[in-house]
Design a protein around this motif. Structure first.
Motif, mmCIF file in Angstrom:
data_model
loop_
_atom_site.group_PDB
_atom_site.id
_atom_site.type_symbol
_atom_site.label_atom_id
_atom_site.label_comp_id
_atom_site.label_asym_id
_atom_site.label_seq_id
_atom_site.Cartn_x
_atom_site.Cartn_y
_atom_site.Cartn_z
ATOM 1 N N LEU A 22 0.379 -1.039 0.196
ATOM 2 C CA LEU A 22 -0.044 0.241 0.058
ATOM 3 C C LEU A 22 1.312 1.204 0.297
ATOM 4 O O LEU A 22 0.999 2.354 -0.524
ATOM 5 C CB LEU A 22 -0.442 0.152 1.054
ATOM 6 C CG LEU A 22 -2.197 -0.389 1.724
ATOM 7 C CD1 LEU A 22 -2.937 -0.433 2.897
ATOM 8 C CD2 LEU A 22 -2.861 -0.028 0.179
ATOM 9 N N GLN A 26 0.508 4.003 -3.310
ATOM 10 C CA GLN A 26 -1.018 4.917 -2.398
ATOM 11 C C GLN A 26 0.903 6.111 -2.407
ATOM 12 O O GLN A 26 -0.192 7.128 -1.956
ATOM 13 C CB GLN A 26 -1.225 4.753 -1.647
ATOM 14 C CG GLN A 26 -2.386 3.350 -2.022
ATOM 15 C CD GLN A 26 -3.274 3.928 -2.893
ATOM 16 O OE1 GLN A 26 -4.076 5.154 -2.836
ATOM 17 N NE2 GLN A 26 -3.285 3.269 -4.115
ATOM 18 N N ALA A 29 -0.627 10.025 -3.560
ATOM 19 C CA ALA A 29 -1.605 9.894 -2.737
ATOM 20 C C ALA A 29 -1.165 10.363 -1.141
ATOM 21 O O ALA A 29 -1.527 11.578 -0.986
ATOM 22 C CB ALA A 29 -2.669 8.952 -2.817
ATOM 23 N N LEU A 30 -0.431 9.386 -0.446
ATOM 24 C CA LEU A 30 -0.231 9.399 0.583
ATOM 25 C C LEU A 30 1.098 10.862 1.060
ATOM 26 O O LEU A 30 0.863 11.497 1.773
ATOM 27 C CB LEU A 30 0.653 8.465 1.313
ATOM 28 C CG LEU A 30 -0.367 6.637 1.590
ATOM 29 C CD1 LEU A 30 0.575 5.996 1.678
ATOM 30 C CD2 LEU A 30 -0.976 7.281 3.090
ATOM 31 N N GLU A 32 0.282 13.674 -1.025
ATOM 32 C CA GLU A 32 -0.466 14.350 -1.039
ATOM 33 C C GLU A 32 -0.842 14.412 0.413
ATOM 34 O O GLU A 32 -0.944 16.286 0.435
ATOM 35 C CB GLU A 32 -1.393 14.576 -1.909
ATOM 36 C CG GLU A 32 0.021 14.910 -3.553
ATOM 37 C CD GLU A 32 -1.475 14.300 -4.904
ATOM 38 O OE1 GLU A 32 -0.440 14.715 -6.221
ATOM 39 O OE2 GLU A 32 -1.986 14.192 -4.277
ATOM 40 N N ARG A 33 -1.196 13.699 0.931
ATOM 41 C CA ARG A 33 -2.445 14.109 2.093
ATOM 42 C C ARG A 33 -1.368 14.664 3.013
ATOM 43 O O ARG A 33 -2.484 14.622 3.724
ATOM 44 C CB ARG A 33 -3.069 12.437 2.004
ATOM 45 C CG ARG A 33 -4.177 12.354 1.278
ATOM 46 C CD ARG A 33 -4.914 10.783 1.769
ATOM 47 N NE ARG A 33 -5.838 10.836 0.167
ATOM 48 C CZ ARG A 33 -7.661 11.861 1.064
ATOM 49 N NH1 ARG A 33 -7.774 11.873 1.926
ATOM 50 N NH2 ARG A 33 -7.785 10.802 -0.089
ATOM 51 N N GLY A 35 1.808 15.561 3.696
ATOM 52 C CA GLY A 35 2.967 16.955 3.293
ATOM 53 C C GLY A 35 3.588 16.502 3.252
ATOM 54 O O GLY A 35 4.453 17.207 3.160
ATOM 55 N N VAL A 313 -2.027 1.219 7.459
ATOM 56 C CA VAL A 313 -1.632 3.239 6.721
ATOM 57 C C VAL A 313 -1.983 4.623 7.060
ATOM 58 O O VAL A 313 -1.314 5.147 7.239
ATOM 59 C CB VAL A 313 -1.382 2.480 5.212
ATOM 60 C CG1 VAL A 313 -0.959 3.946 4.133
ATOM 61 C CG2 VAL A 313 -0.876 1.653 4.936
ATOM 62 N N ALA A 314 -2.730 4.052 7.305
ATOM 63 C CA ALA A 314 -3.830 5.698 8.218
ATOM 64 C C ALA A 314 -3.142 5.951 9.489
ATOM 65 O O ALA A 314 -2.950 7.649 9.381
ATOM 66 C CB ALA A 314 -5.256 5.782 8.203
ATOM 67 N N ALA A 317 0.098 7.306 8.600
ATOM 68 C CA ALA A 317 0.466 8.960 7.151
ATOM 69 C C ALA A 317 -0.339 9.584 8.278
ATOM 70 O O ALA A 317 0.062 10.983 8.230
ATOM 71 C CB ALA A 317 -1.168 8.556 6.635
#
Lengths: 439, 439
Positions: A22, A26, A29-30, A32-33, A35, A313-314, A317
């Motif tokens: 992941l 990802q 996207a990760l 971008e989300r 920073g 992963v969340a 993040a």
């Protein structure tokens, strides 16, 4: 540009491998989300040689979880080995003491040593995130810790074990026994060879202790949870429940009462129309009653590599974005002691199934004994005795099931009434008692 | 000790007053959760004299939203006035440009001006939080923005308007017409005097545009949403749906397709067994399909002072804890343009209800016309014509309903087939067509 977050992963089973994948797929996207970039720089597992379908080139292999936790290149230590003690415990502690953040999916460890680990996290400034430990990808930890930060929670309850819900679903839908469904669950990989941890309610209890801590500010403690499993439930109970508008679920319930926070795990009758009653099969669900707001119910996969990896992963993040929530929502020093609630003081409705030796006399006796304890009945179902044989001749009367649903009363009163009924020798066998939870 | 977060609130209606009360009553828990105190230091509203049951002593009264947004004592500007333009828009912009964080429950404003405001927030470093704008206390924004940060979302859909769901629920349960239920909803305060914004789907479209942006990284744009309301739905449709195992809901659906992100709001048939189909009355729900994980469904109150205030206060707590997520999950400059999906290219199953003039001939004609467009049928229900009167004499044949459920096909093909059937003059009136969404 902020430096990327360097992640070390201990444990490369299904979940660990999915997390590596992941973060790779990802990645953009990760970044971008969050920073900032997120990259796996080191891993460790029991076997380095095992085929995992992962490209680990460019990723260091640590010689042990401890060595990985100590690695100065790592900002975030991800523990996916499992087990309620070492090596997971000491490795996490090492990482936290070095000021690193930790992400884990290990409910047993958090339920047993969560306070000790949260203390280390708070002292050294790292995060300790464990969204995947309860309800996998269902964002229940985040909802209690952040989403309801301004709301006083009165009750949190849910279906937290997919194995039990799978078994109860099949028992209800196909009229099968607990043992038959358990065997099927084992064959399909939904239940362990030793199913006790799941079916006796311990898995649910560990998860409930974590939710209760986040909801009520209690010290996380599995020992404060009253636990009862599902092995005594029969297809007859499920059928009777259905006829009376209920369904039986293994619930973990943490509720604020006048006497303190009650934490309990047991088979529970829930109204068929409630959202929690609709949750079938291996799916999990958590319902939250906040002060002044209608219930919120979160439903989804409670296990599985993909769902667990998604939550891990969340959590990573969140570390990358610099979020450092208190692991249990409040500082550890503010968490309150909690004792196991004495269930004899529990108040609620009850389902009672008795086998009456002789219907007419028994009904009168039961009614008297319940009245003595000031227990009122919502409904009573007396099954028609099958009183004639195939030739039309009268059969010897056999025990006849009588099903009672009480209004709210204390468990103590129910026990006293049933003990009296047993002394009266009007029933055969032990009464079946299932608590009712209203939505 | 960190200095407390100083909050200014513009708008003291039901939600604003509830927010003031929650911050007061939950003060200690909020401070423990956030790591710093949170206090309301200034407010403003249209009327200072209005009785609100609030103790506003010690709280400054700003002479306008703009003045409050400029107040150097304020760290966090909370906009609860509503309205898609000024004064809310300019006040929020002023606060953001001063580097303050902003919390708002204003979906219309976020749907229309979200990009502009997010750009200002990112540039000046403040947060722009709007959890309450969609689904009130249901933590759907947080789940998409943070909880699923590591997951590629394939579809997000939900019941986002309580008024419509209340109307459809009563129509189904009591066999009432749309008009009757709307009148009741207005009487009970669930629907506005001018109900068009709700029942024609615009409220749902604004919320969907926000969810789609968070899920797919599209620029939030109500104009990219195809919208159809519920006023054409009849009790007959709901009855037929029920018989075929479906329920009708007004859904907002954003889905990744081979042709791009499709955003649409319309009455939708959902399988009765799906979690979303169980959501009745004014309750809202959002379902999220992430890559490689089973669906997650969040259910709860979509409106109401208490539920909205709960989400607003959680957003303020996030500001206090220092969380500065990108308002739409990703930097504004990375958000992609999105165009309104041409619905004639939509692919899915369809429910079609026709009034056949003469059953035998019509069935053959319909079958032929559908086959010409390569549309396959999952089921067909022909209602028994009430062919005899009370005296047993044959009645003049009247139009007979024929109900079709198609397998996945394109909307274009359905329209072509139905146009041909109409040209054949075998049906009376216009066909009713409802899209099916599978879970």
């Amino acid at each position: 540009m902020v430096a990327p977050l360097n992640v070390g992963i201990a444990g490369l089973g299904t979940v660990g491998a999915d997390v590596v994948r992941l973060i790779e797929t990802q990645g953009r996207a990760l970044a971008e989300r969050s920073g900032r970039g997120i990259r796996v720089v080191a891993v460790t597992a029991r076997s380095k040689a095992k085929k995992r379908g992962l490209d680990l080139r460019g990723i260091a292999w640590a010689k042990s979880p401890e060595a990985l936790a100590e690695d100065p290149n790592i900002d975030c230590f991800v523990e996916l080995m499992g087990g309620a003690g070492d090596p997971a415990l000491s490795a996490i502690e090492t990482a936290l003491k070095a000021g690193k953040s930790v992400v884990t999916a290990n409910k047993a460890l958090i339920a047993k040593h969560g306070l000790r680990l949260a203390t280390a996290a708070e002292k050294h400034g790292g995060a300790l995130n464990f969204e995947a430990a309860v309800g996998a990808a269902i964002p229940v930890i985040k909802t209690l810790r952040e989403g309801l930060a301004g709301t006083s929670v009165n009750r949190v309850y849910g279906i937290l074990n997919g194995t039990c819900n799978y078994i109860l679903t099949r028992m209800e839908q196909e009229g099968l026994s607990f043992e038959e469904c358990l065997k099927d669950a084992q064959r399909l990989g939904y239940a362990e060879a030793n199913p006790s941890f799941d079916v006796d309610g311990h898995d649910t209890a560990q998860k409930l202790a974590i939710l209760a801590s986040l909801a009520f500010g209690t010290k996380v403690a599995e020992s404060a949870v009253y636990v009862e499993g599902i092995s005594s439930i029969t297809p007859e109970d499920l059928k009777a429940a259905a006829e009376l508008g209920y369904r039986v679920k293994l619930l973990g319930v943490a509720v604020r009462t006048a006497k303190g926070i009650e934490q309990r795990v047991h088979p529970t009758m829930v109204p068929k129309s409630s959202p929690i009653a609709q949750v079938m099969g291996v799916t999990n669900a958590v319902a939250i009653d906040g002060e002044g707001i209608p219930p919120i119910t979160l439903v989804g996969p409670g296990a599985g590599g993909g769902a667990t990896a998604s939550a891990v992963v969340a959590d990573i993040a969140d570390v990358a974005r610099g979020i450092r929530a208190k692991p249990f929502g409040r500082p550890v020093e503010r968490l309150r002691d909690t004792a196991k609630a004495p269930m004899e003081r529990h108040e609620g409705g009850y389902y009672i199934r008795l086998m009456a030796r002789d219907l007419a006399g028994t009904a009168a006796t039961i009614a008297t004994r319940l009245a003595e304890q000031k227990i009122s009945l919502e409904s009573i179902v007396q099954r028609h005795p099958d009183g004639v044989d195939v030739n039309g001749a009268a059969k010897k009367p056999s025990p006849v099931p009588v099903i009672l649903i009480t209004y709210a009363t204390s468990e103590d009163a129910v026990h006293r009434a049933l003990a009296a009924v047993q002394r009266d020798k009007v029933i055969s066998g032990r009464p079946q008692v299932i608590r009712i939870e209203k939505n």
